[in-house]
Enzyme design. Structure first.
Site, PDB file in Angstrom:
ATOM      1  N   ARG A 140      -9.080  -2.796  -1.382  1.00  0.00           N
ATOM      2  CA  ARG A 140      -7.988  -2.205  -0.791  1.00  0.00           C
ATOM      3  C   ARG A 140      -7.697  -0.987  -1.402  1.00  0.00           C
ATOM      4  O   ARG A 140      -7.859  -1.063  -2.086  1.00  0.00           O
ATOM      5  CB  ARG A 140      -7.157  -4.000  -1.021  1.00  0.00           C
ATOM      6  CG  ARG A 140      -5.924  -3.081   0.259  1.00  0.00           C
ATOM      7  CD  ARG A 140      -4.795  -4.171   0.760  1.00  0.00           C
ATOM      8  NE  ARG A 140      -4.064  -4.617   1.312  1.00  0.00           N
ATOM      9  CZ  ARG A 140      -3.136  -3.214   1.683  1.00  0.00           C
ATOM     10  NH1 ARG A 140      -3.159  -1.783   0.968  1.00  0.00           N
ATOM     11  NH2 ARG A 140      -2.951  -3.453   3.020  1.00  0.00           N
TER      12      ARG A 140
ATOM     13  N   GLU B 131      -3.104  -5.225  11.130  1.00  0.00           N
ATOM     14  CA  GLU B 131      -3.715  -6.762  11.190  1.00  0.00           C
ATOM     15  C   GLU B 131      -5.047  -6.832  11.930  1.00  0.00           C
ATOM     16  O   GLU B 131      -4.513  -5.806  13.297  1.00  0.00           O
ATOM     17  CB  GLU B 131      -3.309  -7.699  11.544  1.00  0.00           C
ATOM     18  CG  GLU B 131      -2.139  -7.508  10.172  1.00  0.00           C
ATOM     19  CD  GLU B 131      -3.165  -7.716   8.848  1.00  0.00           C
ATOM     20  OE1 GLU B 131      -4.014  -8.595   8.872  1.00  0.00           O
ATOM     21  OE2 GLU B 131      -2.371  -7.371   7.221  1.00  0.00           O
TER      22      GLU B 131
ATOM     23  N   ARG C 281      -9.322  -8.528  -4.734  1.00  0.00           N
ATOM     24  CA  ARG C 281      -9.422  -7.358  -4.762  1.00  0.00           C
ATOM     25  C   ARG C 281      -9.474  -6.388  -5.590  1.00  0.00           C
ATOM     26  O   ARG C 281      -8.266  -5.796  -6.425  1.00  0.00           O
ATOM     27  CB  ARG C 281      -9.070  -7.123  -3.248  1.00  0.00           C
ATOM     28  CG  ARG C 281      -9.829  -8.146  -1.972  1.00  0.00           C
ATOM     29  CD  ARG C 281      -8.235  -7.530  -0.831  1.00  0.00           C
ATOM     30  NE  ARG C 281      -7.126  -8.001  -0.519  1.00  0.00           N
ATOM     31  CZ  ARG C 281      -6.501  -7.784   0.498  1.00  0.00           C
ATOM     32  NH1 ARG C 281      -7.024  -7.195   1.665  1.00  0.00           N
ATOM     33  NH2 ARG C 281      -5.095  -7.351   0.001  1.00  0.00           N
TER      34      ARG C 281
END
Length: 217
Positions: free
Chosen positions: A102, A110, A144
């Site tokens: 990320r 989104e 992540r």
């Protein structure tokens, strides 16, 4: 009267005593070897020195790719596997290991939001052009890697902000590396002023507000 002469039997024969003596010596030595007073000789190893010094077999590899990298500041070359949204993607290392990534410091719409699909496509097209470098910062709560990324010498997060594909993620300002905070802020301001990307929408909703609204509904 003639007295007969008595003949005595021979008490020894030539070679008898030495033979008996040697046999007794052998019996005595065998008995001594079995005695606890004498330790038995250590058994000789039949293995070769090469076998003795050989390293143990390596453990079997766990299934699935594992990123073998040190955190914080490690620079890694990746190529794009697939995009997740406008700020997240799956990369492949030169060792063919998969890693979820990320971009730190930005928050893109989104996928269910207006301009969400466009932001994802823009990031994919940017990263698919060539191999790129990421700098690891830390892992997030989803496992992540939070990273900054550079391609062709340009910061990818800054580019996404300048093109109007994301907000600067000020809610986590302390996590953003100090060296990119000001460039990120200027890039977002330029996109707002030019009404590029999501800023061309009538009332763009920040993704953190969108997520909060969906959680509360």
């Amino acid at each position: 009267m003639r007295i007969p002469t008595l003949r005595t039997l021979p008490t020894r024969r030539r070679g008898l005593i030495p033979t008996v003596g040697f046999a007794l010596f052998c019996v005595l030595m065998l008995a001594l070897q079995e005695s606890p007073l004498f330790g038995s000789a250590p058994a000789r190893s039949t293995s070769s020195p090469e076998a003795a010094s050989a390293s143990p077999p390596a453990p079997s590899q766990a299934s699935g790719p594992v990123l073998r990298l040190d955190p914080r500041g490690e620079k890694v070359m990746l190529r794009l596997d697939k995009g997740t949204d406008g700020d997240s993607f799956v990369g492949i290392t030169r060792a063919q290991e998969s890693v979820r990534v990320r971009l730190i410091g930005i928050d893109a719409p989104e996928r269910a939001q207006p301009h969400g699909p466009q932001a994802r496509k823009a990031l994919e097209e940017k990263l698919r052009r060539a191999e790129f470098e990421v700098t690891l910062v830390r892992r997030d709560n989803y496992g992540r890697w939070l990273v900054t990324a550079r391609i062709d010498g340009n910061d990818v997060g800054e580019w996404m902000l300048r093109e109007g594909h994301a907000w600067m993620y000020r809610e986590y300002l302390k996590d953003i590396p100090a060296g990119v905070r000001e460039p990120y802020d200027r890039a977002e301001a330029a996109a707002r002023s030019a009404q590029r990307g999501l800023w061309a929408l009538p009332s763009p909703e920040a993704p953190w507000d969108f997520r909060r609204r969906r959680r509360d509904s």
